[in-house]
Scaffold this motif. Structure first.
Motif, PDB file in Angstrom:
ATOM      1  N   ASN A 110       9.044  -0.587   4.870  1.00 49.05           N
ATOM      2  CA  ASN A 110       8.739   0.894   4.388  1.00 49.05           C
ATOM      3  C   ASN A 110       9.979   1.557   3.584  1.00 49.05           C
ATOM      4  O   ASN A 110      10.815   1.579   3.963  1.00 49.05           O
ATOM      5  CB  ASN A 110       8.256   1.544   5.585  1.00 49.05           C
ATOM      6  N   THR A 157      -1.164  12.652  -1.901  1.00 48.93           N
ATOM      7  CA  THR A 157      -0.240  13.445  -1.086  1.00 48.93           C
ATOM      8  C   THR A 157       0.253  14.644  -1.807  1.00 48.93           C
ATOM      9  O   THR A 157      -0.019  14.821  -3.129  1.00 48.93           O
ATOM     10  CB  THR A 157       0.900  12.764  -0.752  1.00 48.93           C
ATOM     11  N   SER A 158       0.693  15.544  -0.937  1.00 46.69           N
ATOM     12  CA  SER A 158       1.437  16.813  -1.536  1.00 46.69           C
ATOM     13  C   SER A 158       2.869  16.772  -0.894  1.00 46.69           C
ATOM     14  O   SER A 158       3.362  17.870  -1.333  1.00 46.69           O
ATOM     15  CB  SER A 158       0.697  18.197  -1.056  1.00 46.69           C
ATOM     16  N   THR A 180      10.542   5.307   1.243  1.00 51.56           N
ATOM     17  CA  THR A 180      10.148   6.218   0.772  1.00 51.56           C
ATOM     18  C   THR A 180       9.995   6.459  -0.504  1.00 51.56           C
ATOM     19  O   THR A 180      11.167   6.226  -1.036  1.00 51.56           O
ATOM     20  CB  THR A 180      11.099   7.386   1.725  1.00 51.56           C
ATOM     21  N   PHE A 186       1.122   5.283   1.478  1.00 49.08           N
ATOM     22  CA  PHE A 186       0.387   6.166   2.546  1.00 49.08           C
ATOM     23  C   PHE A 186       1.340   7.537   2.715  1.00 49.08           C
ATOM     24  O   PHE A 186       2.448   7.376   2.882  1.00 49.08           O
ATOM     25  CB  PHE A 186       0.455   5.424   3.787  1.00 49.08           C
ATOM     26  N   PRO A 187       0.975   8.656   2.620  1.00 47.91           N
ATOM     27  CA  PRO A 187      -0.888   9.035   2.281  1.00 47.91           C
ATOM     28  C   PRO A 187      -0.817   8.886   0.894  1.00 47.91           C
ATOM     29  O   PRO A 187       0.242   9.108   0.073  1.00 47.91           O
ATOM     30  CB  PRO A 187      -0.670  10.185   2.987  1.00 47.91           C
ATOM     31  N   ASN A 188      -1.982   8.548   0.468  1.00 48.36           N
ATOM     32  CA  ASN A 188      -2.440   8.768  -1.051  1.00 48.36           C
ATOM     33  C   ASN A 188      -3.810   9.076  -1.035  1.00 48.36           C
ATOM     34  O   ASN A 188      -4.728   8.439  -0.610  1.00 48.36           O
ATOM     35  CB  ASN A 188      -2.181   7.316  -1.588  1.00 48.36           C
ATOM     36  N   ASN A 195      -0.424  15.747  -5.268  1.00 49.78           N
ATOM     37  CA  ASN A 195      -1.161  16.965  -5.610  1.00 49.78           C
ATOM     38  C   ASN A 195      -0.054  18.350  -5.686  1.00 49.78           C
ATOM     39  O   ASN A 195       0.923  18.022  -5.260  1.00 49.78           O
ATOM     40  CB  ASN A 195      -1.954  17.488  -4.361  1.00 49.78           C
ATOM     41  N   SER A 208       5.522  10.130   0.111  1.00 48.65           N
ATOM     42  CA  SER A 208       4.616   8.966   0.390  1.00 48.65           C
ATOM     43  C   SER A 208       5.632   7.870   0.923  1.00 48.65           C
ATOM     44  O   SER A 208       6.687   7.944   0.467  1.00 48.65           O
ATOM     45  CB  SER A 208       3.688   8.657  -0.678  1.00 48.65           C
ATOM     46  N   THR A 209       4.988   6.985   1.520  1.00 47.49           N
ATOM     47  CA  THR A 209       5.541   5.632   1.976  1.00 47.49           C
ATOM     48  C   THR A 209       5.143   4.512   1.350  1.00 47.49           C
ATOM     49  O   THR A 209       3.682   4.409   1.303  1.00 47.49           O
ATOM     50  CB  THR A 209       5.773   5.528   3.559  1.00 47.49           C
ATOM     51  N   TRP A 242      -1.009   6.102  -7.622  1.00 44.70           N
ATOM     52  CA  TRP A 242      -0.213   7.150  -6.757  1.00 44.70           C
ATOM     53  C   TRP A 242      -0.779   8.608  -7.006  1.00 44.70           C
ATOM     54  O   TRP A 242      -0.288   8.816  -8.357  1.00 44.70           O
ATOM     55  CB  TRP A 242       1.065   6.953  -6.455  1.00 44.70           C
ATOM     56  N   SER A 287       0.744  -1.396  -0.006  1.00 42.59           N
ATOM     57  CA  SER A 287      -0.033  -0.095  -0.190  1.00 42.59           C
ATOM     58  C   SER A 287       1.055   1.194  -0.020  1.00 42.59           C
ATOM     59  O   SER A 287       2.054   1.008   0.413  1.00 42.59           O
ATOM     60  CB  SER A 287      -1.001  -0.052   1.129  1.00 42.59           C
TER      61      SER A 287
END
Length: 75
Positions: free
Chosen positions: A46, A11-12, A48, A7-9, A75, A15-16, A72, A5
């Protein structure tokens, strides 16, 4: 690869990418034009994701004899 997955998605910022606990994975990030933006190997856990321009991206994560595709949004 059901346990993958982002996160966050959307994003600005960064994300990870969350990968299963074990394994070696190949991660490809494609722009919505189909152009390959980045390709890297990743180990379990995880990861990045790189800074990219705003837009929609497709991530293809391959490992353990299978692959999964994620959308993905930046923004």
């Amino acid at each position: 690869l059901r346990e993958v997955s982002i996160f966050p998605n959307p994003t600005s910022a960064r994300s990870t990418l969350i990968l299963p606990e074990f394994g070696l994975y190949n991660v490809k990030v494609f722009a919505n034009t189909g152009a390959l933006v980045v390709e890297r190997s990743a180990v379990a856990g995880n990861v990045t994701l790189p800074n990219v321009n705003a837009g929609a991206y497709i991530l293809v994560v391959a490992g353990e004899g299978t692959s999964t595709t994620l959308k993905w949004l930046v923004n």
